[in-house]
Scaffold this active site. Structure first.
Site, PDB file in Angstrom:
ATOM      1  NE  ARG A  61      48.261  -9.424  -8.708  1.00 31.04           N
ATOM      2  CZ  ARG A  61      46.981  -9.087  -8.668  1.00 31.04           C
ATOM      3  NH1 ARG A  61      46.471  -8.255  -9.569  1.00 31.04           N
ATOM      4  NH2 ARG A  61      46.193  -9.589  -7.734  1.00 31.04           N
TER       5      ARG A  61
ATOM      6  CD  GLN B 100      39.964 -11.606   1.042  1.00 35.14           C
ATOM      7  OE1 GLN B 100      40.573 -12.584   1.447  1.00 35.14           O
ATOM      8  NE2 GLN B 100      39.721 -11.410  -0.244  1.00 35.14           N
TER       9      GLN B 100
ATOM     10  CG  HIS C 145      43.457  -2.243 -10.148  1.00 34.76           C
ATOM     11  ND1 HIS C 145      44.460  -3.182 -10.130  1.00 34.76           N
ATOM     12  CD2 HIS C 145      42.421  -2.799  -9.474  1.00 34.76           C
ATOM     13  CE1 HIS C 145      44.045  -4.244  -9.475  1.00 34.76           C
ATOM     14  NE2 HIS C 145      42.806  -4.047  -9.062  1.00 34.76           N
TER      15      HIS C 145
ATOM     16  NE  ARG D 280      31.040  -7.196 -11.921  1.00 32.78           N
ATOM     17  CZ  ARG D 280      30.979  -6.640 -13.139  1.00 32.78           C
ATOM     18  NH1 ARG D 280      29.952  -6.868 -13.917  1.00 32.78           N
ATOM     19  NH2 ARG D 280      31.951  -5.883 -13.578  1.00 32.78           N
TER      20      ARG D 280
ATOM     21  CB  VAL E 178      42.672  -0.567  -1.788  1.00 29.10           C
ATOM     22  CG1 VAL E 178      42.828  -2.048  -2.089  1.00 29.10           C
ATOM     23  CG2 VAL E 178      43.983   0.031  -1.284  1.00 29.10           C
ATOM     24  N   GLY E 179      39.752  -0.086  -2.976  1.00 28.61           N
ATOM     25  CA  GLY E 179      38.463  -0.697  -3.341  1.00 28.61           C
ATOM     26  C   GLY E 179      38.122  -0.460  -4.802  1.00 28.61           C
TER      27      GLY E 179
ATOM     28  CG  ASP F  16      47.677  -4.038 -11.160  1.00 27.88           C
ATOM     29  OD1 ASP F  16      47.031  -5.087 -11.254  1.00 27.88           O
ATOM     30  OD2 ASP F  16      47.193  -2.984 -10.706  1.00 27.88           O
TER      31      ASP F  16
HETATM   32  P1  NAX Z   1      36.053  -7.810   1.753  1.00 24.00           P
HETATM   33  O1  NAX Z   1      34.688  -7.983   1.191  1.00 24.00           O
HETATM   34  O2  NAX Z   1      36.701  -8.907   2.515  1.00 24.00           O
HETATM   35  O3  NAX Z   1      36.054  -6.538   2.708  1.00 24.00           O
HETATM   36  C1  NAX Z   1      35.466  -5.319   2.341  1.00 24.00           C
HETATM   37  C2  NAX Z   1      34.946  -4.704   3.622  1.00 24.00           C
HETATM   38  O4  NAX Z   1      34.467  -3.410   3.295  1.00 24.00           O
HETATM   39  C3  NAX Z   1      33.790  -5.470   4.240  1.00 24.00           C
HETATM   40  O5  NAX Z   1      34.101  -5.779   5.588  1.00 24.00           O
HETATM   41  C4  NAX Z   1      32.618  -4.506   4.114  1.00 24.00           C
HETATM   42  O6  NAX Z   1      31.733  -4.590   5.211  1.00 24.00           O
HETATM   43  C5  NAX Z   1      33.326  -3.165   4.073  1.00 24.00           C
HETATM   44  N1  NAX Z   1      32.551  -2.078   3.470  1.00 24.00           N
HETATM   45  C6  NAX Z   1      31.682  -2.136   2.433  1.00 24.00           C
HETATM   46  N2  NAX Z   1      31.129  -0.945   2.212  1.00 24.00           N
HETATM   47  C7  NAX Z   1      31.686  -0.090   3.105  1.00 24.00           C
HETATM   48  C8  NAX Z   1      31.515   1.287   3.376  1.00 24.00           C
HETATM   49  N3  NAX Z   1      30.642   2.023   2.690  1.00 24.00           N
HETATM   50  N4  NAX Z   1      32.244   1.840   4.372  1.00 24.00           N
HETATM   51  C9  NAX Z   1      33.107   1.083   5.085  1.00 24.00           C
HETATM   52  N5  NAX Z   1      33.285  -0.240   4.890  1.00 24.00           N
HETATM   53  C10 NAX Z   1      32.605  -0.807   3.905  1.00 24.00           C
HETATM   54  O7  NAX Z   1      36.958  -7.329   0.526  1.00 24.00           O
HETATM   55  P2  NAX Z   1      38.548  -7.290   0.405  1.00 24.00           P
HETATM   56  O8  NAX Z   1      39.016  -8.586  -0.125  1.00 24.00           O
HETATM   57  O9  NAX Z   1      39.139  -6.764   1.658  1.00 24.00           O
HETATM   58  O10 NAX Z   1      38.703  -6.254  -0.804  1.00 24.00           O
HETATM   59  C11 NAX Z   1      38.363  -4.902  -0.664  1.00 24.00           C
HETATM   60  C12 NAX Z   1      38.390  -4.190  -1.996  1.00 24.00           C
HETATM   61  O11 NAX Z   1      39.685  -4.213  -2.585  1.00 24.00           O
HETATM   62  C13 NAX Z   1      37.455  -4.794  -3.056  1.00 24.00           C
HETATM   63  O12 NAX Z   1      36.770  -3.743  -3.706  1.00 24.00           O
HETATM   64  C14 NAX Z   1      38.423  -5.449  -4.013  1.00 24.00           C
HETATM   65  O13 NAX Z   1      37.880  -5.560  -5.316  1.00 24.00           O
HETATM   66  C15 NAX Z   1      39.580  -4.492  -3.965  1.00 24.00           C
HETATM   67  N6  NAX Z   1      40.879  -4.970  -4.462  1.00 24.00           N
HETATM   68  C16 NAX Z   1      41.676  -4.071  -5.067  1.00 24.00           C
HETATM   69  C17 NAX Z   1      42.939  -4.390  -5.519  1.00 24.00           C
HETATM   70  C18 NAX Z   1      43.817  -3.372  -6.189  1.00 24.00           C
HETATM   71  O14 NAX Z   1      44.911  -3.758  -6.632  1.00 24.00           O
HETATM   72  N7  NAX Z   1      43.459  -2.091  -6.308  1.00 24.00           N
HETATM   73  C19 NAX Z   1      43.456  -5.770  -5.399  1.00 24.00           C
HETATM   74  C20 NAX Z   1      42.748  -6.573  -4.359  1.00 24.00           C
HETATM   75  C21 NAX Z   1      41.262  -6.364  -4.281  1.00 24.00           C
HETATM   76  O15 NAX Z   1      40.644  -7.112  -5.288  1.00 24.00           O
END
Ligand code: NAX
Length: 326
Positions: free
Chosen positions: A162, A15, A187, A92, A129-130, A159
């Site tokens: 925000r 997303q 973060h 998680r 970001v992840g 952050d």
């Molecule tokens: P989604 O679950 O919508 O999308 C993540 C995508 O990553 C999925 O399509 C999945 O198939 C793919 N994926 C998983 N493992 C993978 C790998 N080994 N190689 C390639 N692709 C892989 O999550 P989304 O809402 O897009 O969020 C992504 C990440 O951002 C999450 O970890 C989330 O916690 C983190 N965030 C970080 C933020 C920050 O400020 N640093 C804020 C927003 C978000 O919470």
């Protein structure tokens, strides 16, 4: 027109990427004169969905989109990449402990760090970001010994944004009036949003608010904002996270605004007594494609206590995956 640069994005069918990719292709990250080739990585089961995203990118007819790669092979995704946005991570699951989450992500980010080391441009700029973003960045960095550790960063810009908005709204000003705010540390909910050096329309922010609001309202609101979005929207922050990723990379590549600071999770050089080598969010300025930590920020006891607490959390996260670190 410049020659195209290669931008790798992981989690490209997720997303956040659904907002991010279109803005990168529109030139919002690297400028209106910089063509891009998007190199999109997904896990194998998501390649069908990724194809759909690529079809939509085609249908936008973006003048700056010079090519696309869709793959489930990290070596292909990071091949000659000039920029990488590591968005995909393991969320998680039910019954998963924090340690399990750290380990699952350590496996992903160590493999991606190696693939970056082996395939990407040696000048690559990496944004993680992840989540857990800082520790994932640390793991990727430690697995890329041929790349300067300063090129691995973690996102705390959301952050930062925000916090700017919370302060602007409280003081009846706009975010354009808010300068020199800092997010220190991780973060996570231990991050420390610091407004002791912030000005609002030229006035010292701390003189405009009271300490009780700062401690009991502002800081927890910023720390818990991600959870509040999930409660309200039924899904985690996506467009705002993509926006923050664009701002982080844009400022790093093209320079941050004169007279202001940005918050970036960067490789600690020991500034402010933070352990060297941690990926910790500091006040930074960016110029000529490089960042530097703002020095000489005065800290009171309240600030040093909060900065230490978030440093300790990062040390614990690192120690939990230390057996997986080279
Ligand atoms: P989604 O679950 O919508 O999308 C993540 C995508 O990553 C999925 O399509 C999945 O198939 C793919 N994926 C998983 N493992 C993978 C790998 N080994 N190689 C390639 N692709 C892989 O999550 P989304 O809402 O897009 O969020 C992504 C990440 O951002 C999450 O970890 C989330 O916690 C983190 N965030 C970080 C933020 C920050 O400020 N640093 C804020 C927003 C978000 O919470």
């Amino acid at each position: 027109m410049k020659s195209p640069v290669r931008v790798a994005i992981t989690g490209a069918a997720g997303q956040i990427s659904y907002s991010l990719l279109f803005r990168i292709a529109a030139g919002e990250m690297l400028g209106p004169d910089q063509p891009v080739i998007l190199q999109m990585l997904e896990i194998t089961p998501a390649l069908g969905a990724l194809k759909g995203v690529a079809m939509e990118l085609d249908d936008c007819a973006f003048p700056l989109l010079a090519g696309m790669v869709c793959t489930d092979d990290a070596n292909v995704a990071f091949k000659d990449a000039d920029y990488a946005l590591l968005v995909g991570a393991r969320p998680r699951g039910p019954g998963m402990e924090r340690k399990d989450l750290l380990e699952a992500n350590a496996a992903i980010f160590s493999a991606q760090g190696k693939a970056i080391n082996d395939n990407a441009s040696k000048d690559i700029k990496v944004l993680v970001v992840g989540n857990p973003a800082n520790t994932n960045a640390l793991i990727a960095q430690r697995n890329a010994p041929d790349i300067d550790p300063r090129q691995f960063t973690a996102m705390t810009r959301l952050d930062h944004n925000r916090a700017m908005t919370q302060l602007a709204q409280k003081t009846d000003k706009t975010i354009n009036d808010v300068k020199n705010l800092v997010i220190w540390g991780n973060h996570s909910s231990t991050q420390y949003p610091d407004i002791h050096h912030t000005t609002v329309d030229g006035t010292d922010a701390m003189s405009l608010i009271d300490q009780a609001w700062y401690e009991n309202d502002f800081i927890p609101t910023v720390q818990q904002r991600g959870a509040a979005i999930i409660d309200a929207r039924g899904a985690s922050s996506a467009a705002s996270a993509a926006n923050a990723a664009i701002f982080h990379m844009r400022d790093w590549a093209l320079g941050s605004a004169e007279g202001d600071w940005v918050s970036m999770g960067v490789y600690s050089d020991g500034s402010y007594g933070i352990e060297k080598g941690l990926i910790y969010s500091f006040p930074c300025v960016c110029k000529d494609g490089d960042w530097s930590i703002v020095q000489g920020v005065e800290l009171n006891e309240f600030s040093t206590g909060k900065m230490k607490a978030t440093e300790e959390e990062l040390q614990q996260e690192r120690d939990a995956v230390s057996h997986l670190l080279p």
